[in-house]
Design an enzyme around this catalytic site. Structure first.
Site, short mmCIF file in Angstrom:
data_model
loop_
_atom_site.label_atom_id
_atom_site.label_comp_id
_atom_site.label_asym_id
_atom_site.label_seq_id
_atom_site.Cartn_x
_atom_site.Cartn_y
_atom_site.Cartn_z
N CYS A 129 1.15 -0.96 -0.09
CA CYS A 129 -0.03 -0.12 -0.12
C CYS A 129 1.06 1.41 -0.17
O CYS A 129 1.98 1.28 0.54
CB CYS A 129 -1.08 -0.03 1.50
SG CYS A 129 -2.45 -1.40 1.18
N ARG A 152 7.50 3.26 5.59
CA ARG A 152 7.79 2.02 6.34
C ARG A 152 8.78 1.19 6.32
O ARG A 152 8.25 0.30 6.15
CB ARG A 152 6.03 1.53 5.98
CG ARG A 152 4.56 2.33 6.71
CD ARG A 152 3.90 1.06 7.12
NE ARG A 152 3.36 0.05 5.31
CZ ARG A 152 1.50 -0.05 5.06
NH1 ARG A 152 1.28 -0.53 6.08
NH2 ARG A 152 1.48 -0.59 4.33
N PRO A 153 9.72 2.09 6.87
CA PRO A 153 11.33 2.15 6.49
C PRO A 153 11.30 0.57 7.34
O PRO A 153 10.70 -0.13 8.92
CB PRO A 153 12.24 2.91 6.96
CG PRO A 153 11.12 3.40 7.70
CD PRO A 153 9.92 3.18 8.23
N GLN A 204 14.56 -1.10 11.04
CA GLN A 204 15.32 -1.81 12.45
C GLN A 204 14.74 -2.71 12.39
O GLN A 204 15.62 -3.81 13.61
CB GLN A 204 13.29 -0.95 13.61
CG GLN A 204 13.30 0.15 14.14
CD GLN A 204 12.49 0.23 15.24
OE1 GLN A 204 12.74 0.41 16.54
NE2 GLN A 204 11.36 1.30 14.93
N ASP A 255 -5.40 0.81 11.37
CA ASP A 255 -6.42 -0.57 10.04
C ASP A 255 -7.36 0.48 10.20
O ASP A 255 -7.99 -0.18 9.80
CB ASP A 255 -5.70 -1.76 9.85
CG ASP A 255 -4.91 -2.10 8.99
OD1 ASP A 255 -3.73 -0.88 8.53
OD2 ASP A 255 -4.17 -2.99 9.57
N ILE A 266 0.32 6.90 13.47
CA ILE A 266 1.24 6.00 12.74
C ILE A 266 1.63 5.87 11.46
O ILE A 266 2.74 6.25 11.27
CB ILE A 266 0.50 4.91 13.06
CG1 ILE A 266 -0.57 4.06 13.68
CG2 ILE A 266 0.96 3.53 12.81
CD1 ILE A 266 -0.13 4.14 15.28
#
Length: 417
Positions: free
Chosen positions: A115, A120-121, A124, A304, A326
């Site tokens: 999406c 949204r890396p 981490q 969501d 978020i």
């Protein structure tokens, strides 16, 4: 390319079976790389992302069979590459990184797609795996990882991350020694993954808390495991009962995991009660009342469900406020709702919604999975006909949604564009 044509204005009544969770099934499928014996996973939804994942597992060397919601995965000689042609359509594909490094010490995974709702890396994921002994480089759009043998480590996430928690959890079960993961994601889907791994012989404690401890084992064994029900699909159907003024009984509904959503829907005027293993939802207030929502990591209100509850706010009495904390760019459904007559003003990460008396059917275009669901909900309540285009997003996360809704009184048909 398909579209959904919705004739709105019909209260939904009847019962719906909630499908297995896509967000739980995907990491569990990737975790099936870890055992050296066959595993069987049940309650797996029939979705595009599921079949993409199974095709990817086949490319990686597994034998996979899907039939009637059951998947059997037989591990073979694993290969390290997750090619772009498969990965480009689905962000969750990065979850094969940890299992591949744990099993064969190497991975070549294309940077993922999915999406288009902002950055949204995966940094981490990589930082944690590096602490366990892996090294990475980026070449031509691929993450290339190598390690001799992963070793346990004490890892604290900069912020809770569902995918990062899942990737390191899978890597740690076969690592040498003990791993402690702190500031982890609390989402039920993470707990479901941990429970699956334990069923295969992993030694994990603390799942569902902010600190998970894993004691590495040399191998995992066969298991049969049922995927948890989909709390976001269930929440969407609860919203469908509210926006249409109907009454729905949801079977296999994860009531406890939906607490934050249920509290908000009740505050808007819905009555939601447990009925045995099901949940009964009906609209008691006409019109619904406005409310304020801030998306937060679990157990807060899920991002969501943000687009879906906004559809209800469009028809609620008074003003509502949505704060998206978020992801960025997760208000792309707003302009489409406004095409149907909604009154919404966006400022940064906040959307202010003033309820209107009616929405009117219109051609609208889906931009991501949950935006698609929001537009379907709006179409169910709108006067006239709504056409939701680009529904391939919807097919990624909702199992046979038009069939389920038609069975409770909706008038939806799928057509070619």
């Amino acid at each position: 390319m398909d579209k959904l044509v919705i004739e709105g204005g019909v209260p939904l009544t009847g019962s719906i079976e909630v499908s297995g969770s896509k967000n739980a099934a995907l990491p569990i499928l990737f975790a099936a790389i870890l055992p050296e014996e066959p595993v069987t996973i049940t309650n797996v939804p029939d979705l595009r992302d599921i079949h993409t994942t199974l095709n990817l597992l086949k490319v990686l060397g597994c034998d996979c069979q899907y039939e009637n919601g059951q998947v059997r995965i037989v591990p073979g000689s694993l290969l390290p590459e997750a090619p772009y042609d498969l990965v480009r359509t689905m962000r969750a594909s990065v979850l094969c990184l940890g299992p591949l490094l744990a099993r064969i010490g190497q991975a070549r995974v294309a940077l993922p797609g999915g999406c288009a709702i902002g950055a949204r890396p995966v940094d981490q994921h990589l930082k944690g795996l590096e602490q366990m002994g892996a090294s990475f480089q980026l070449e031509e759009g691929y993450i290339i990882g190598r390690c001799r043998k992963l070793t346990g480590a004490h890892i604290t996430f900069d912020m809770p991350t569902v995918g990062g928690t899942e990737n390191l959890l899978m890597a740690a079960v076969l690592a040498e020694g003990k791993t402690v993961l702190e500031n982890v994601a609390l989402e039920p889907e993470v707990v479901d993954l941990a429970n699956f791994l334990c069923a295969c012989g992993a030694r994990i404690s603390g799942q569902g808390t902010s600190c998970i401890r894993i004691e590495g084992v040399t191998s995992l064994h066969q298991a049969t495991y049922p995927v948890m029900p989909d709390r976001i699909e269930a929440g969407t159907f609860l919203a469908a009962a509210g926006i249409t003024g109907g009454e729905l009984l949801l079977h296999n509904c994860p009531y406890d995991e939906l607490e934050s959503v249920i509290l908000k829907l009740r505050s808007m005027g819905m009555e939601i009660t447990q009925q045995g293993s099901g949940v009964l939802a009906r609209c008691c207030a006409a019109p619904l009342r406005g409310t304020d929502v801030k998306t937060q990591p679990y157990p807060g209100f899920p991002t969501d469900m943000q687009a879906q509850i906004m559809a209800l706010m469009c028809l609620a009495q008074g003003a509502s406020v949505v704060e998206e904390s978020i992801f960025e760019n997760r208000f792309m459904h707003v302009l489409e709702l406004m095409r149907m007559g909604a009154q919404i003003k966006v400022s940064g990460h906040t959307a202010m919604v003033r309820g209107v008396q009616k929405l009117t059917g219109a051609p609208v275009m889906a931009s991501d999975l949950r935006a698609s669901a929001s537009l379907v909900l709006a179409g169910l309540a709108a006067q006239g006909v709504t056409e939701v285009r680009r529904i391939y997003h919807l097919d990624r996360g909702y199992e046979h949604i038009e069939h389920k809704l038609n069975a409770v009184g909706a008038r939806i048909r799928r057509e070619k564009q």
